[in-house]
Design an enzyme around this catalytic site. Structure first.
Site, PDB file in Angstrom:
ATOM      1  N   TRP A 122       0.761  -1.207  -0.109  1.00  0.00           N
ATOM      2  CA  TRP A 122      -0.118  -0.060  -0.098  1.00  0.00           C
ATOM      3  C   TRP A 122       0.999   1.431  -0.006  1.00  0.00           C
ATOM      4  CZ3 TRP A 122      -1.961   2.739   4.717  1.00  0.00           C
ATOM      5  CH2 TRP A 122      -2.791   3.776   4.416  1.00  0.00           C
ATOM      6  N   ASP A 176      -1.059  -5.890   8.963  1.00  0.00           N
ATOM      7  CA  ASP A 176      -1.836  -4.778   8.600  1.00  0.00           C
ATOM      8  C   ASP A 176      -3.174  -5.720   8.095  1.00  0.00           C
ATOM      9  OD1 ASP A 176      -3.521  -2.895   7.555  1.00  0.00           O
ATOM     10  OD2 ASP A 176      -1.762  -1.840   6.103  1.00  0.00           O
ATOM     11  N   ALA A 187      -6.389  -4.721   7.183  1.00  0.00           N
ATOM     12  CA  ALA A 187      -7.357  -3.841   6.857  1.00  0.00           C
ATOM     13  C   ALA A 187      -8.844  -4.451   6.266  1.00  0.00           C
ATOM     14  CB  ALA A 187      -6.744  -2.714   6.093  1.00  0.00           C
ATOM     15  N   LYS A 204     -13.415  -0.621   6.002  1.00  0.00           N
ATOM     16  CA  LYS A 204     -13.819  -1.461   4.819  1.00  0.00           C
ATOM     17  C   LYS A 204     -15.076  -2.382   5.488  1.00  0.00           C
ATOM     18  CE  LYS A 204      -9.862   0.166   3.134  1.00  0.00           C
ATOM     19  NZ  LYS A 204      -9.746   0.931   1.997  1.00  0.00           N
TER      20      LYS A 204
HETATM   21  C1  LMR Z   1      -6.822   2.245  -0.715  1.00  0.00           C
HETATM   22  O1  LMR Z   1      -5.637   1.531  -0.787  1.00  0.00           O
HETATM   23  O2  LMR Z   1      -7.111   2.814  -1.834  1.00  0.00           O
HETATM   24  C2  LMR Z   1      -7.317   2.502   0.665  1.00  0.00           C
HETATM   25  O3  LMR Z   1      -6.615   2.031   1.768  1.00  0.00           O
HETATM   26  C3  LMR Z   1      -7.568   4.037   0.780  1.00  0.00           C
HETATM   27  C4  LMR Z   1      -6.300   4.902   1.111  1.00  0.00           C
HETATM   28  O4  LMR Z   1      -6.295   5.691   1.994  1.00  0.00           O
HETATM   29  O5  LMR Z   1      -5.321   4.838   0.345  1.00  0.00           O
END
Ligand code: LMR
Length: 396
Positions: free
Chosen positions: A127, A208, A210, A243
């Protein structure tokens, strides 16, 4: 004073959100930021959340502060969700956080304080916000290879070889499920090998989590984290309610600590609350209070689980429809992997020029590395998307 500041770097995902909003085409398609969408393209407030919010509005009789650690009942419910209702929680503690990102940041601060010399290993790719977020806590970042883009699968041998070079005490950031951005997860046997390596090299996992509930199921997605709890003395988890409870803008999550014993857990929890106090003093209440109601009321919990499961199944169906449309249009099985991957994201094998062309010519927005939000795939217009992809890749 501010004239000396460098121009801010545009965040890959937030920049794309802004560009999409500014695009006036009515047939534009948003496959960018990771928010769930229903068939009408809306990100709904879940029904159980609406009920919980109505109760909150009716029953709340003070806006006085919560504590830095947040609501104990919320924290207990999050521990049960992540580690299972029957988990031995004597060495587990949680702190209510400002989203999953807030959990990552306060945990990173705690780890930096505990082990200033440790390096944090993140998957390549990961990410994008992991890098500035963990870096801002002062952690030195290293990358381990994770994804074999040519074959759209995990490059497990390369991952294990790189982590084999990590030093004792280093932190390893692992995506608990639904890897962002690739959608390529480790299988159970691979997780077991990773856990064995972490133990052998005395590495410290930061999980993580999420997307719990978006992959195989709410309980199943916690499997790797629960395996770590069985096998490891110590680790931490950043969980998000953005989410799976659809609470994005309410900013609610939990930082979870698994320690060697009760005394260590209590000490680490206390330090984590001092990190919170020094950062933003105390967390906001609304999203966590709502979550607490949903997780602790059995009827609301059941309603929420079933809504979450239908969201998950919708994404599984979209994956299948999209890979079938691509198979038909491209006359190849190159995109079949999409139906085998998990969670909200997959990466398309496209280059920058192809991704730019999809955006400029066809109004199709995806992150610059080819990441698509599966929930944004057009249920009734898959062929148009498949056509556009085949046009820019020259396979039409
Ligand atoms: C994403 O990866 O699109 C989400 O986790 C939103 C973000 O804050 O980047």
């Amino acid at each position: 004073m501010f004239e000396s500041l460098a121009e801010p770097k545009v965040d890959a995902i937030l920049g794309l959100m802004a560009a999409f909003r500014a695009d006036e085409r009515t047939d534009k398609l948003d496959l960018g930021v990771g928010v769930y969408k229903d068939p009408a393209g809306k990100t709904p407030v879940m029904r159980a959340i609406k009920t919980a919010e109505a109760r909150l509005l009716d029953e709340q009789d003070t806006k006085s502060y919560v504590s830095p650690g947040g609501s104990p009942a919320f924290c207990e419910a999050m521990i049960a969700q992540v580690f299972g209702a029957k988990a031995n929680t004597s060495r587990i503690r949680a702190v209510q956080s400002v989203g999953g990102s807030g959990a990552l940041r306060i945990l990173a601060d705690l780890l930096q304080e505990t082990r200033p010399e440790a390096r944090a290993w993140v998957s390549d790719p990961t990410w994008p916000n992991h890098i500035p977020l963990l870096g801002a806590a002062g952690l030195e970042l290293k990358r381990y290879p994770y994804y074999d883009a040519a074959h759209s699968k995990v490059d497990f041998a390369a991952m294990m070889a790189a982590l084999g070079e990590a030093s004792s005490g280093d932190i390893v950031v692992l995506h608990g499920c639904c890897h962002n951005p690739t959608g390529a997860d480790l299988d159970r046997a691979q997780w077991q090998d990773v856990v064995a390596l972490l133990k052998e090299r005395e590495l410290f996992p930061l999980v993580d989590l999420a997307y719990q509930g978006f992959g195989i199921g709410l309980e199943e997605d916690a499997g790797p984290t629960r395996l770590l709890a069985e096998e490891m003395d110590e680790f931490v988890v950043a969980a998000s309610c953005s989410k799976n409870l659809g609470l994005y803008r309410e900013r609610v999550g939990a930082a979870l600590i698994v320690a060697r014993n009760t005394a260590d857990a209590t000490r680490a929890h206390g330090r984590l609350t001092t990190v919170v106090r020094a950062n933003y003093s105390m967390p906001p209440d609304h999203g966590a209070n709502t979550t607490e109601r949903v997780l602790t009321d059995s009827a609301l919990n059941e309603e929420w689980r079933s809504e979450l499961e239908s969201m998950r199944l919708r994404m599984v169906g979209l994956r299948k429809d999209f890979s079938e449309a691509m198979r038909k249009r491209s006359n190849s099985d190159r995109f079949d992997y999409i139906s085998r991957q998990q969670g909200m994201f997959s990466r398309l094998p496209l280059d920058t020029a192809q991704i730019d062309r999809l955006r400029e010519e066809f109004g199709i927005y995806m992150v610059g590395d080819g990441r698509i939000n599966v929930a944004g795939l057009p249920e009734n217009d898959m062929d148009r998307l498949a056509d556009a992809i085949c046009t820019v890749t020259g396979t039409a």
